[in-house]
Design a protein around this motif. Structure first.
Motif, PDB file in Angstrom:
ATOM      1  N   ASN A 100      49.325 -35.552 -70.060  1.00  0.00           N
ATOM      2  CA  ASN A 100      49.791 -34.368 -70.592  1.00  0.00           C
ATOM      3  C   ASN A 100      51.066 -33.539 -70.843  1.00  0.00           C
ATOM      4  OD1 ASN A 100      47.289 -32.828 -72.313  1.00  0.00           O
ATOM      5  ND2 ASN A 100      46.521 -32.682 -70.421  1.00  0.00           N
ATOM      6  N   PHE A 101      51.830 -33.679 -71.692  1.00  0.00           N
ATOM      7  CA  PHE A 101      52.986 -33.924 -72.011  1.00  0.00           C
ATOM      8  C   PHE A 101      54.196 -32.398 -72.278  1.00  0.00           C
ATOM      9  CE2 PHE A 101      52.859 -38.289 -72.608  1.00  0.00           C
ATOM     10  CZ  PHE A 101      53.450 -39.296 -71.675  1.00  0.00           C
ATOM     11  N   ASN A 102      54.568 -31.662 -71.566  1.00  0.00           N
ATOM     12  CA  ASN A 102      54.035 -30.453 -71.691  1.00  0.00           C
ATOM     13  C   ASN A 102      55.765 -29.827 -72.342  1.00  0.00           C
ATOM     14  OD1 ASN A 102      51.599 -29.459 -71.190  1.00  0.00           O
ATOM     15  ND2 ASN A 102      51.705 -29.801 -69.202  1.00  0.00           N
ATOM     16  N   GLY A 103      56.850 -30.681 -72.434  1.00  0.00           N
ATOM     17  CA  GLY A 103      57.889 -30.870 -72.671  1.00  0.00           C
ATOM     18  C   GLY A 103      59.110 -30.543 -71.662  1.00  0.00           C
ATOM     19  N   GLY A 104      58.645 -30.675 -70.751  1.00  0.00           N
ATOM     20  CA  GLY A 104      59.128 -31.557 -69.236  1.00  0.00           C
ATOM     21  C   GLY A 104      59.951 -33.622 -69.535  1.00  0.00           C
ATOM     22  N   PRO A 105      60.069 -34.185 -68.132  1.00  0.00           N
ATOM     23  CA  PRO A 105      60.361 -35.023 -68.420  1.00  0.00           C
ATOM     24  C   PRO A 105      59.418 -35.708 -68.657  1.00  0.00           C
ATOM     25  CG  PRO A 105      61.264 -33.596 -66.770  1.00  0.00           C
ATOM     26  CD  PRO A 105      60.447 -33.116 -66.807  1.00  0.00           C
ATOM     27  N   VAL A 106      60.013 -36.727 -69.506  1.00  0.00           N
ATOM     28  CA  VAL A 106      59.156 -37.887 -69.997  1.00  0.00           C
ATOM     29  C   VAL A 106      58.172 -38.909 -68.794  1.00  0.00           C
ATOM     30  CG1 VAL A 106      59.847 -39.779 -70.355  1.00  0.00           C
ATOM     31  CG2 VAL A 106      58.204 -39.803 -71.818  1.00  0.00           C
ATOM     32  N   ASN A 157      57.141 -38.066 -65.932  1.00  0.00           N
ATOM     33  CA  ASN A 157      56.391 -36.633 -65.266  1.00  0.00           C
ATOM     34  C   ASN A 157      55.676 -36.311 -66.169  1.00  0.00           C
ATOM     35  OD1 ASN A 157      55.785 -35.505 -62.906  1.00  0.00           O
ATOM     36  ND2 ASN A 157      57.485 -33.456 -62.345  1.00  0.00           N
ATOM     37  N   PRO A 158      54.014 -36.833 -66.335  1.00  0.00           N
ATOM     38  CA  PRO A 158      53.053 -36.106 -67.218  1.00  0.00           C
ATOM     39  C   PRO A 158      52.128 -35.917 -65.902  1.00  0.00           C
ATOM     40  CG  PRO A 158      52.710 -38.336 -66.979  1.00  0.00           C
ATOM     41  CD  PRO A 158      54.185 -38.198 -66.736  1.00  0.00           C
ATOM     42  N   ASN A 159      51.381 -34.476 -66.978  1.00  0.00           N
ATOM     43  CA  ASN A 159      49.944 -34.205 -65.498  1.00  0.00           C
ATOM     44  C   ASN A 159      49.371 -34.852 -66.228  1.00  0.00           C
ATOM     45  OD1 ASN A 159      51.238 -30.948 -64.981  1.00  0.00           O
ATOM     46  ND2 ASN A 159      51.069 -30.715 -66.796  1.00  0.00           N
ATOM     47  N   ALA A 214      59.175 -34.826 -73.320  1.00  0.00           N
ATOM     48  CA  ALA A 214      58.674 -35.145 -74.442  1.00  0.00           C
ATOM     49  C   ALA A 214      57.562 -33.857 -74.664  1.00  0.00           C
ATOM     50  CB  ALA A 214      57.624 -36.717 -73.822  1.00  0.00           C
ATOM     51  N   GLN A 215      56.618 -33.834 -75.790  1.00  0.00           N
ATOM     52  CA  GLN A 215      55.617 -32.729 -76.108  1.00  0.00           C
ATOM     53  C   GLN A 215      54.544 -33.447 -75.895  1.00  0.00           C
ATOM     54  OE1 GLN A 215      56.144 -29.607 -75.191  1.00  0.00           O
ATOM     55  NE2 GLN A 215      53.716 -28.631 -75.587  1.00  0.00           N
TER      56      GLN A 215
END
Length: 80
Positions: A59-65, A67-69, A33-34
């Motif tokens: 925040n979704f930085n292009g990693g696994p959906v 595991n957001p920040n 996710a982004q």
């Protein structure tokens, strides 16, 4: 995806979600996710303690959906 007028009421967390994010499902790979989601007018009931969510951002930085920040601040105000 644009989130508007979405309410959450689950596992003690209540509030309104806003934000924009995109989900990408890669066959044989991780779903990524982004974008970001923010919680407004949020409360969290934790073991009978009602907390006010002053800041709640995923925040979704292009990693696994899954595991957001997280940028969260939840407080409890004691009577005056």
């Amino acid at each position: 995806m644009i989130c508007k007028n979405i309410s959450i009421d689950s596992n003690g967390l209540k509030g309104k979600l806003t934000g924009t994010f995109a989900i990408r499902d890669v066959p044989g790979g991780a779903t990524t996710a982004q974008g970001s989601l923010a919680l407004s007018n949020g409360t969290y009931d934790f073991r009978g303690q009602k907390l006010t969510v002053e800041r709640g951002v995923l925040n979704f930085n292009g990693g696994p959906v899954d595991n957001p920040n997280l940028n969260v601040r939840a407080v409890r105000y004691i009577g005056t």
